[in-house]
Design a protein around this motif. Sequence first.
Motif, PDB file in Angstrom:
ATOM      1  N   ASP A 229       0.954  -1.160   0.055  1.00 48.07           N
ATOM      2  CA  ASP A 229       0.110  -0.082  -0.182  1.00 48.07           C
ATOM      3  C   ASP A 229       0.908   1.017   0.091  1.00 48.07           C
ATOM      4  OD1 ASP A 229      -2.090   1.872   0.197  1.00 48.07           O
ATOM      5  OD2 ASP A 229      -2.621   1.452   2.255  1.00 48.07           O
ATOM      6  N   ILE A 230       1.494   1.438  -1.076  1.00 52.36           N
ATOM      7  CA  ILE A 230       2.213   2.764  -1.355  1.00 52.36           C
ATOM      8  C   ILE A 230       1.768   3.511  -2.509  1.00 52.36           C
ATOM      9  CG2 ILE A 230       4.586   3.693  -1.789  1.00 52.36           C
ATOM     10  CD1 ILE A 230       5.512   0.862  -0.788  1.00 52.36           C
ATOM     11  N   PRO A 231       1.043   4.665  -2.324  1.00 48.25           N
ATOM     12  CA  PRO A 231       0.422   5.420  -3.440  1.00 48.25           C
ATOM     13  C   PRO A 231       1.398   5.626  -4.610  1.00 48.25           C
ATOM     14  CG  PRO A 231      -0.064   6.402  -1.079  1.00 48.25           C
ATOM     15  CD  PRO A 231       1.130   5.324  -1.055  1.00 48.25           C
ATOM     16  N   LEU A 232       2.657   6.094  -4.315  1.00 48.95           N
ATOM     17  CA  LEU A 232       3.728   6.318  -5.295  1.00 48.95           C
ATOM     18  C   LEU A 232       3.787   5.213  -6.425  1.00 48.95           C
ATOM     19  CD1 LEU A 232       5.792   8.202  -6.620  1.00 48.95           C
ATOM     20  CD2 LEU A 232       7.547   7.071  -5.079  1.00 48.95           C
ATOM     21  N   ILE A 233       3.775   3.945  -5.861  1.00 49.76           N
ATOM     22  CA  ILE A 233       3.700   2.779  -6.902  1.00 49.76           C
ATOM     23  C   ILE A 233       2.638   2.761  -7.878  1.00 49.76           C
ATOM     24  CG2 ILE A 233       3.600   0.579  -6.861  1.00 49.76           C
ATOM     25  CD1 ILE A 233       5.382   0.329  -4.283  1.00 49.76           C
ATOM     26  N   PHE A 234       1.483   3.132  -7.426  1.00 50.76           N
ATOM     27  CA  PHE A 234       0.341   3.320  -8.326  1.00 50.76           C
ATOM     28  C   PHE A 234       0.589   4.185  -9.396  1.00 50.76           C
ATOM     29  CE2 PHE A 234      -3.786   4.864  -9.693  1.00 50.76           C
ATOM     30  CZ  PHE A 234      -4.272   3.485 -10.078  1.00 50.76           C
ATOM     31  N   LYS A 235       1.161   5.223  -8.987  1.00 55.34           N
ATOM     32  CA  LYS A 235       1.257   6.619  -9.901  1.00 55.34           C
ATOM     33  C   LYS A 235       2.636   6.131 -10.963  1.00 55.34           C
ATOM     34  CE  LYS A 235       0.143   9.930  -6.779  1.00 55.34           C
ATOM     35  NZ  LYS A 235       0.810  11.241  -6.044  1.00 55.34           N
ATOM     36  N   ILE A 236       3.325   5.217 -10.484  1.00 54.87           N
ATOM     37  CA  ILE A 236       4.416   4.660 -11.326  1.00 54.87           C
ATOM     38  C   ILE A 236       3.692   3.725 -12.486  1.00 54.87           C
ATOM     39  CG2 ILE A 236       6.502   3.072 -11.614  1.00 54.87           C
ATOM     40  CD1 ILE A 236       7.340   3.892  -8.892  1.00 54.87           C
ATOM     41  N   ASN A 237       2.778   2.924 -12.026  1.00 53.65           N
ATOM     42  CA  ASN A 237       1.966   2.153 -12.920  1.00 53.65           C
ATOM     43  C   ASN A 237       1.335   2.801 -13.950  1.00 53.65           C
ATOM     44  OD1 ASN A 237       0.264  -0.212 -14.222  1.00 53.65           O
ATOM     45  ND2 ASN A 237      -1.286   0.825 -13.309  1.00 53.65           N
ATOM     46  N   THR A 238       0.944   4.315 -13.504  1.00 58.15           N
ATOM     47  CA  THR A 238      -0.058   4.996 -14.448  1.00 58.15           C
ATOM     48  C   THR A 238       0.941   5.605 -15.527  1.00 58.15           C
ATOM     49  OG1 THR A 238      -1.412   5.570 -12.787  1.00 58.15           O
ATOM     50  CG2 THR A 238      -1.441   7.347 -14.446  1.00 58.15           C
ATOM     51  N   ILE A 239       2.061   6.077 -15.231  1.00 55.29           N
ATOM     52  CA  ILE A 239       3.178   6.336 -16.122  1.00 55.29           C
ATOM     53  C   ILE A 239       3.457   5.242 -17.347  1.00 55.29           C
ATOM     54  CG2 ILE A 239       5.548   7.070 -16.360  1.00 55.29           C
ATOM     55  CD1 ILE A 239       5.387   8.543 -13.758  1.00 55.29           C
ATOM     56  N   GLY A 240       3.346   4.031 -16.561  1.00 57.92           N
ATOM     57  CA  GLY A 240       3.742   3.108 -17.537  1.00 57.92           C
ATOM     58  C   GLY A 240       2.632   2.598 -18.621  1.00 57.92           C
ATOM     59  N   VAL A 241       1.512   2.579 -18.236  1.00 59.71           N
ATOM     60  CA  VAL A 241       0.378   2.267 -19.111  1.00 59.71           C
ATOM     61  C   VAL A 241       0.198   3.439 -20.186  1.00 59.71           C
ATOM     62  CG1 VAL A 241      -0.833   0.801 -17.653  1.00 59.71           C
ATOM     63  CG2 VAL A 241      -1.430   3.110 -17.539  1.00 59.71           C
ATOM     64  N   ILE A 242       0.497   4.702 -19.746  1.00 63.14           N
ATOM     65  CA  ILE A 242       0.307   5.893 -20.584  1.00 63.14           C
ATOM     66  C   ILE A 242       1.587   5.849 -21.683  1.00 63.14           C
ATOM     67  CG2 ILE A 242       0.797   8.397 -20.866  1.00 63.14           C
ATOM     68  CD1 ILE A 242      -0.794   8.734 -18.109  1.00 63.14           C
ATOM     69  N   ALA A 243       2.826   5.398 -21.224  1.00 66.58           N
ATOM     70  CA  ALA A 243       4.005   5.071 -21.964  1.00 66.58           C
ATOM     71  C   ALA A 243       3.638   4.275 -22.929  1.00 66.58           C
ATOM     72  CB  ALA A 243       5.274   4.788 -21.198  1.00 66.58           C
ATOM     73  N   GLN A 244       2.955   2.946 -22.652  1.00 70.41           N
ATOM     74  CA  GLN A 244       2.513   1.900 -23.732  1.00 70.41           C
ATOM     75  C   GLN A 244       1.656   2.662 -24.861  1.00 70.41           C
ATOM     76  OE1 GLN A 244       1.432  -2.668 -23.085  1.00 70.41           O
ATOM     77  NE2 GLN A 244      -0.304  -1.326 -22.538  1.00 70.41           N
ATOM     78  N   PHE A 245       0.393   3.172 -24.332  1.00 67.35           N
ATOM     79  CA  PHE A 245      -0.219   3.848 -25.248  1.00 67.35           C
ATOM     80  C   PHE A 245       0.428   4.574 -26.279  1.00 67.35           C
ATOM     81  CE2 PHE A 245      -2.968   7.264 -26.494  1.00 67.35           C
ATOM     82  CZ  PHE A 245      -3.942   6.716 -27.196  1.00 67.35           C
ATOM     83  N   LEU A 246       1.417   5.471 -25.848  1.00 68.61           N
ATOM     84  CA  LEU A 246       2.276   6.380 -26.648  1.00 68.61           C
ATOM     85  C   LEU A 246       3.023   5.581 -27.445  1.00 68.61           C
ATOM     86  CD1 LEU A 246       3.135   9.184 -24.013  1.00 68.61           C
ATOM     87  CD2 LEU A 246       1.431   9.416 -25.972  1.00 68.61           C
ATOM     88  N   ALA A 247       3.740   4.472 -26.910  1.00 73.60           N
ATOM     89  CA  ALA A 247       4.524   3.669 -27.926  1.00 73.60           C
ATOM     90  C   ALA A 247       3.792   3.018 -28.745  1.00 73.60           C
ATOM     91  CB  ALA A 247       4.980   2.621 -26.887  1.00 73.60           C
TER      92      ALA A 247
END
Length: 406
Positions: A229-247
């Motif tokens: 339960d670490i909020p920052l980790i969830f934000k990292i996933n958000t960056i990842g899925v946006i990066a995948q969409f852009l890729a």
Amino acid sequence: MKPIYIAISLANFFIASCFGLVLRSAFVYPEVNAYFTYSYLLHTHSHLAMLGWLYMLVFILFVQFFAIHTRKEQRFYNRLFWLTQVSVIGMMLTFPLQGYAAPSIAFSTLHILCSYALGYRLWKYNTIGNPQTRRLLKTAIICLFLSTLGAWSLGPIGGILGKTSVYFQLCIQFFLHFQLNGWFLTAFITLFFHYFFSKKTIPYFTSFYGFWVLSMVFTFGLVFAWYLDIPLIFKINTIGVIAQFLAFGILGCSVWNMIQLKQSLSLSTWWLILAFSCLFFRILAQLSTVVESIAVPTQAIRSWIIGFIHLNMLGIMTGFGIWLLIQLEQIKVNGGLKLATICLLGAFASTQFVLLLQGLKIATSASFVFREHTWLFVCSIGFPLGILLLLFTTAMKSKEGKIFAS
């Protein structure tokens, strides 16, 4: 290589599908549970599907496209293929009896060592002239090696913290994430690039590649969010899925007018449509995890997790792999292939739909009557039937001569 190698890979796929059918029968006919341990059979099914089918498919296609075709190199890959198949047979025989125990772990370890040999050989000796394809190949190999760190960590962490600890589960998820989202998916992107752009370079490749690597690493944050339960980790996933969409957005825009396909909707084209459609749904599914209220509860909705895994393994990877085999005339185009396509695509679409409904029923706490287990079992019958028909078409092709140069 000889056509028997493709037949062996399909045979592994067929056996994995049979185990999957038995697993689904356990919810319809509870009495069959007396004849096997469910978790042991589940391990067998997953290992055969991933390491016996998908890995062997990548092995065959990588050697076909990228290996140096000298007698010495062919002898090396032939021996490596059979040694790898020994490890697959070992897992097939030991996992149903004991699950994770010394014999099954030994055969799993042998498979990892064989994968190291394949990765090292292709890294050092290959025929790739296109720098973009070469970079993707090496990235796939790095992900293959990286994923095995999770497997090697299981013993020490299990011994120190126990198999029920969070970190033991994270090691398993690390292995699976970088196998499926790193090694396998990047391997099929590499094959896509080689088939369509072996003598071309696509624009904006560096942007695509950067976003893709970023997404591979950062989307592992969702798994961390499930366990920690670490909020920052969830934000990292958000960056990842946006990066995948852009890729994939950049890739799609770059290659849209560069891919040359036949205008008619041929039988093989359905497999390509399956692969691209599933890639689209994969991106949508992962974009939905940007919403925390959707992402975190998905861990408890097992049917959606299974559906996502099948979306990748059966939809994207198997779909594109079989399309490639057809294009290379390694699977005979005949009535058998048509029936196989109907069976497999029908089974895939129907089971994915049932898994989606099953997950919605759990997520919404709905009380409507829906015999999902029965429907899953009935719809899954199409998998072994379709694969058996593919095996038949491969056997017919083998009578005409060698598929690969030897």
